[in-house]
Design a protein around this motif. Structure first.
Motif, PDB file in Angstrom:
ATOM      1  N   SER A  81     -15.764 -16.045 -26.568  1.00 29.29           N
ATOM      2  CA  SER A  81     -14.842 -16.582 -27.902  1.00 29.29           C
ATOM      3  C   SER A  81     -13.379 -16.666 -27.903  1.00 29.29           C
ATOM      4  O   SER A  81     -12.842 -16.313 -27.508  1.00 29.29           O
ATOM      5  CB  SER A  81     -16.179 -15.674 -28.638  1.00 29.29           C
ATOM      6  OG  SER A  81     -15.174 -14.681 -29.220  1.00 29.29           O
ATOM      7  N   SER A  82     -12.901 -17.729 -29.297  1.00 27.19           N
ATOM      8  CA  SER A  82     -12.248 -18.025 -29.132  1.00 27.19           C
ATOM      9  C   SER A  82     -12.054 -16.599 -30.009  1.00 27.19           C
ATOM     10  O   SER A  82     -10.337 -17.040 -30.453  1.00 27.19           O
ATOM     11  CB  SER A  82     -11.908 -19.509 -29.853  1.00 27.19           C
ATOM     12  OG  SER A  82     -12.397 -19.052 -30.887  1.00 27.19           O
ATOM     13  N   ARG A  83     -12.198 -15.166 -30.619  1.00 30.80           N
ATOM     14  CA  ARG A  83     -12.114 -14.327 -31.108  1.00 30.80           C
ATOM     15  C   ARG A  83     -10.395 -14.278 -31.199  1.00 30.80           C
ATOM     16  O   ARG A  83     -10.283 -13.763 -29.507  1.00 30.80           O
ATOM     17  CB  ARG A  83     -12.629 -13.629 -31.184  1.00 30.80           C
ATOM     18  CG  ARG A  83     -13.764 -12.655 -29.973  1.00 30.80           C
ATOM     19  CD  ARG A  83     -14.299 -11.829 -30.146  1.00 30.80           C
ATOM     20  NE  ARG A  83     -16.163 -12.177 -30.040  1.00 30.80           N
ATOM     21  CZ  ARG A  83     -16.812 -12.051 -29.817  1.00 30.80           C
ATOM     22  NH1 ARG A  83     -17.318 -11.038 -29.511  1.00 30.80           N
ATOM     23  NH2 ARG A  83     -18.107 -12.645 -29.772  1.00 30.80           N
ATOM     24  N   ILE A 106      -8.245 -20.078 -23.879  1.00 31.50           N
ATOM     25  CA  ILE A 106      -8.099 -19.814 -25.659  1.00 31.50           C
ATOM     26  C   ILE A 106      -7.513 -17.774 -25.906  1.00 31.50           C
ATOM     27  O   ILE A 106      -6.612 -17.730 -26.364  1.00 31.50           O
ATOM     28  CB  ILE A 106      -9.181 -19.871 -26.022  1.00 31.50           C
ATOM     29  CG1 ILE A 106      -9.745 -21.025 -26.115  1.00 31.50           C
ATOM     30  CG2 ILE A 106      -8.735 -19.628 -27.918  1.00 31.50           C
ATOM     31  CD1 ILE A 106     -11.194 -21.282 -26.825  1.00 31.50           C
TER      32      ILE A 106
ATOM     33  N   SER B 130     -15.204 -20.881 -29.666  1.00 29.98           N
ATOM     34  CA  SER B 130     -14.985 -21.489 -28.620  1.00 29.98           C
ATOM     35  C   SER B 130     -15.993 -22.219 -28.455  1.00 29.98           C
ATOM     36  O   SER B 130     -15.654 -23.527 -27.515  1.00 29.98           O
ATOM     37  CB  SER B 130     -15.128 -20.369 -28.185  1.00 29.98           C
ATOM     38  OG  SER B 130     -16.419 -20.327 -27.716  1.00 29.98           O
ATOM     39  N   ILE B 145      -9.970 -22.580 -31.303  1.00 25.95           N
ATOM     40  CA  ILE B 145      -8.421 -22.193 -31.660  1.00 25.95           C
ATOM     41  C   ILE B 145      -8.713 -20.624 -31.602  1.00 25.95           C
ATOM     42  O   ILE B 145      -9.714 -20.296 -32.062  1.00 25.95           O
ATOM     43  CB  ILE B 145      -7.740 -22.811 -32.605  1.00 25.95           C
ATOM     44  CG1 ILE B 145      -8.782 -23.247 -34.130  1.00 25.95           C
ATOM     45  CG2 ILE B 145      -7.477 -23.734 -31.913  1.00 25.95           C
ATOM     46  CD1 ILE B 145      -7.708 -23.720 -34.605  1.00 25.95           C
ATOM     47  N   ARG B 230     -11.270 -25.453 -21.859  1.00 28.38           N
ATOM     48  CA  ARG B 230     -11.901 -25.227 -23.511  1.00 28.38           C
ATOM     49  C   ARG B 230     -12.315 -26.947 -24.363  1.00 28.38           C
ATOM     50  O   ARG B 230     -13.255 -26.485 -25.463  1.00 28.38           O
ATOM     51  CB  ARG B 230     -10.177 -25.849 -24.132  1.00 28.38           C
ATOM     52  CG  ARG B 230      -9.489 -24.356 -23.592  1.00 28.38           C
ATOM     53  CD  ARG B 230      -7.893 -24.282 -24.242  1.00 28.38           C
ATOM     54  NE  ARG B 230      -7.931 -24.113 -25.500  1.00 28.38           N
ATOM     55  CZ  ARG B 230      -6.998 -24.336 -26.576  1.00 28.38           C
ATOM     56  NH1 ARG B 230      -5.691 -24.152 -25.487  1.00 28.38           N
ATOM     57  NH2 ARG B 230      -6.726 -23.814 -27.697  1.00 28.38           N
ATOM     58  N   ARG B 431     -24.685 -17.589 -24.077  1.00 32.64           N
ATOM     59  CA  ARG B 431     -23.531 -16.364 -23.366  1.00 32.64           C
ATOM     60  C   ARG B 431     -24.568 -15.455 -23.530  1.00 32.64           C
ATOM     61  O   ARG B 431     -24.985 -15.351 -24.151  1.00 32.64           O
ATOM     62  CB  ARG B 431     -22.491 -15.618 -23.979  1.00 32.64           C
ATOM     63  CG  ARG B 431     -21.511 -16.921 -24.461  1.00 32.64           C
ATOM     64  CD  ARG B 431     -20.273 -16.757 -24.961  1.00 32.64           C
ATOM     65  NE  ARG B 431     -18.920 -17.561 -24.470  1.00 32.64           N
ATOM     66  CZ  ARG B 431     -18.365 -18.115 -25.563  1.00 32.64           C
ATOM     67  NH1 ARG B 431     -18.473 -17.411 -26.841  1.00 32.64           N
ATOM     68  NH2 ARG B 431     -17.579 -18.468 -25.558  1.00 32.64           N
TER      69      ARG B 431
END
Lengths: 204, 467
Positions: A81-83, A106, B130, B145, B230, B431
């Motif tokens: 994830s982007s966390r 990321i 994401s 981001i 991405r 996931r």
């Protein structure tokens, strides 16, 4: 953001591939509205058992690594994830440099925004550092961003690559937003052109 | 020079390029949710900054919100409540539109973007999540981001970026019966590995991609990030335009015609070059499931659980041993013999109306196996309403599913919808990481049709044997 110039400390080995962001900081800790205080929860599910007791086998619970400043890990570190809670937790624990053969995009990007230096090295170099790291407190490693070198306990040093702009920001602890604000005219020009070129996007 | 679709969108958004190639990229749309934004708004306050374009910014609470029918009474978990309240307050203070918990338009951020017409071809779209890659299905350059970047976009409407490489994933031919968009995207990850797309933007193309509905395309692009990329992209076409027309935020009247003229230029030119190309034959894709704790641990449902020694690489062998131990599986056992406890249908990958229709179709004449926990969490309030109007909700409830309110729910278990230790789940989410759906929970990823089949038999099941 704190500057990153030279870092000397114990490197902790985490010889595992695909260390994902859920491992680094599980979801129950994402409910915070602060950036700090996450260090105690770093790698929570590997570090503690279900009753919250420390797992003595986990690297960061071993006496030699409790104050580790560097982490050496397997490929694709930080996938998921982007966390930004992931680099926040790493930083809050006291680690300011992660070395791996590869990183997820990321996460890699998020590190630089928080004064953490992620270093990509070829697998064989990582393997060597991993061996050094296994030696715990006897394995003090120095990471020098200015000269882009890592010096191991045996005195040998290896170089690493880093994007010049990101290096500049880390060395000087620069805030991205402040830098971008200096380009306010360019942004305003772009917006004026955009309003003619794609008018449906203006004010959309 | 021939350009790829990615090149075209990128070039159209460069505000400034430094000598070393670092660019300031303009962002057209910013989607914000409660988990990755509070620190960004706090940063703005501390620096006395405003949101440069509140009208280009949309907020929605989704990760934390309970999915109980009576959730309008309030969120019991204090930390979750504070985070959702913070989003509400920030939206108000900075003048941003919010689809709040009680709003029928509330839902998972990547479902409501397209649903509201916020997602449009040629746009740059970001979100502190994401799975923002989802929006690439419309030919928009969309990616996740971090929170520092959320703050950067709020303050400047730009991002500091370097251009990624171009990767083409072409899926030729026609998908066999029982094989869906989810099987395509999981199979691609199975081929490339979870780091295969790192540093790249993937453009999905080919006959099998063209044949997908917009919702199927969203499922494919959604998991570009699980392949390390991405962003995923699909060139817009008539399906894209038909989907968008008339949506609340879509261009209207004269603007629509101008937009259509521009959108028609959004494709990769003949002769454009890619840094990496992967070609898959749709006819060879089977309904797949994951067996391990990485999305790359993908196998056809007809296969058996692998032995660690099957992998050449030492790192992968160690990862496989760890995954088998975590998942409680024995090498050599048939995947279709794995018994499950729970079925989760939902998420930004598979929480749209077509996914729910597919589950209802497979469930026709069947019930959820006694003793299983089976939940359906629609991706948005509007998806939920549509399913109720189409009679799907009633059928699914009668079949034994728990019919819940919209949100991210058990995809990541930030709300109370979580797996217990050891609980094994057939999940349509994205996931299967350790602990992802709950501490020590065990996740098998699959398509909605495959999850429905598992709900009927209580074990991982080839949907082609059922419907």
């Amino acid at each position: 953001m704190d500057k990153f110039t030279k870092l000397t400390g114990v490197a902790a080995p985490l010889p595992q591939i695909n260390v994902d962001t859920d491992m680094i900081i599980p979801k129950q800790f994402l409910k915070t509205i602060k950036r700090t205080g996450l260090g105690v929860s770093l790698f929570s599910e590997m570090r503690y058992d279900s009753d919250g007791r420390e797992n003595p086998d986990f690297v960061l619970n071993k006496p030699a690594y409790r104050d580790a400043k560097i982490l050496v890990a397997g490929e694709n570190f930080g996938c998921g994830s982007s966390r930004e809670h992931a680099p926040w937790a790493i930083l809050d624990f006291g680690i300011r440099c992660v070395i791996a053969p590869s990183f997820a995009d990321i996460f890699y990007n998020n590190c630089f925004k928080n004064g953490i230096l992620p270093i990509v090295l070829p697998q064989e170099e990582v393997d060597k550092l991993m061996d050094d790291a296994e030696r715990g407190a006897n394995a003090i490693v120095t990471v020098d961003l200015e000269s882009q070198t890592i010096t191991g306990p045996d005195g040998g040093s290896i170089g690493f690559e880093v994007d010049p702009f990101r290096k500049h920001c880390l060395l000087n602890g620069l805030d991205d937003i402040g830098l971008t604000m200096e380009k306010a005219d360019a942004i305003a020009d772009f917006e004026a052109k955009r309003a003619t070129r794609t008018p449906w996007l203006a004010g959309a | 020079m021939a350009k790829t679709l990615y090149d075209k969108i990128w070039d159209a958004h460069v505000v400034h390029e430094a000598e070393d190639g670092t660019c300031l990229l303009y962002i057209d749309r910013h989607l914000v949710h409660e988990v990755t934004s509070p620190q960004a708004f706090e940063g703005l306050r501390m620096a006395g900054r405003r949101v440069r374009h509140p009208e280009a910014t949309t907020a929605v609470p989704d990760h934390n919100v309970p999915t109980d029918l009576d959730r309008a009474k309030g969120i019991k978990d204090e930390e979750s409540r504070i985070q959702v309240e913070a989003l509400r307050q920030n939206a108000k203070d900075f003048g941003i539109e919010i689809f709040d918990v009680a709003d029928i338009r509330q839902g998972i951020v990547h479902i409501i973007g397209p649903e509201q017409g916020l997602t449009q071809p040629g746009m740059t779209i970001v979100c502190g999540d994401s799975h923002t890659a989802t929006h690439g299905a419309f030919g928009a350059l969309a990616h996740g981001i971090g929170t520092s970047e959320v703050e950067h976009v709020l303050a400047t409407q730009t991002l500091i970026q370097k251009k990624s490489k171009n990767m083409k994933v072409e899926v030729t031919g026609t998908l066999p019966t029982g094989v869906t968009a989810k099987d395509i995207t999981l199979s691609v990850i199975g081929e490339t590995g979870t780091a295969g797309g790192t540093g790249h933007v993937i453009e999905y193309c080919g006959e099998a991609i063209r044949a997908l509905s917009m919702e199927g395309r969203m499922t494919v692009c959604n998991m570009a990030i699980e392949g390390g990329a991405r962003a995923g992209l699909i060139a817009p076409d008539q399906k894209t335009f038909a989907y968008l027309k008339g949506r609340p935020h879509a261009p209207k009247g004269d603007d629509w015609d101008k937009a259509m003229a521009y959108w028609a230029t959004l494709f990769s030119d003949e002769g454009a070059t890619y840094d990496r190309v992967l070609t898959l034959d749709a006819a060879k894709i089977a309904p797949v499931v994951t067996w391990g704790t990485s999305p790359e641990d993908v196998l056809p449902i007809t296969a058996t659980v692998p032995h660690p020694e099957d992998f050449a690489d030492k790192g992968k062998q160690a990862a496989a041993r760890r995954a088998l131990d975590y998942m409680g599986l024995t090498p050599g056992m048939r995947l279709s013999d794995i018994e499950i406890d729970t079925v989760f249908i939902g998420s930004c990958t598979n929480g749209r109306i077509e996914d729910l229709r597919e589950v209802a179709r497979v469930m026709e004449g069947h019930k959820v196996k006694a003793g299983l926990r089976a939940m359906i969490v629609p991706g948005s309030g509007l998806v939920r309403k549509q399913a109720e109007e189409e009679g799907i909700a009633r059928k699914l409830i009668e079949a034994g599913f728990d019919w819940r309110m919209a949100g991210c729910s058990m995809c990541l278990g930030m709300n109370p919808d979580q797996l217990a230790p050891g609980e094994r789940c057939a999940s349509t989410s994205n996931r299967n990481f350790e602990g992802r759906q709950g501490y020590k929970g065990r996740t098998h990823l699959m398509s909605p049709a495959m999850a429905a089949a598992a709900a009927i038999t209580g074990r991982l099941t080839d949907v082609r044997e059922i419907a």
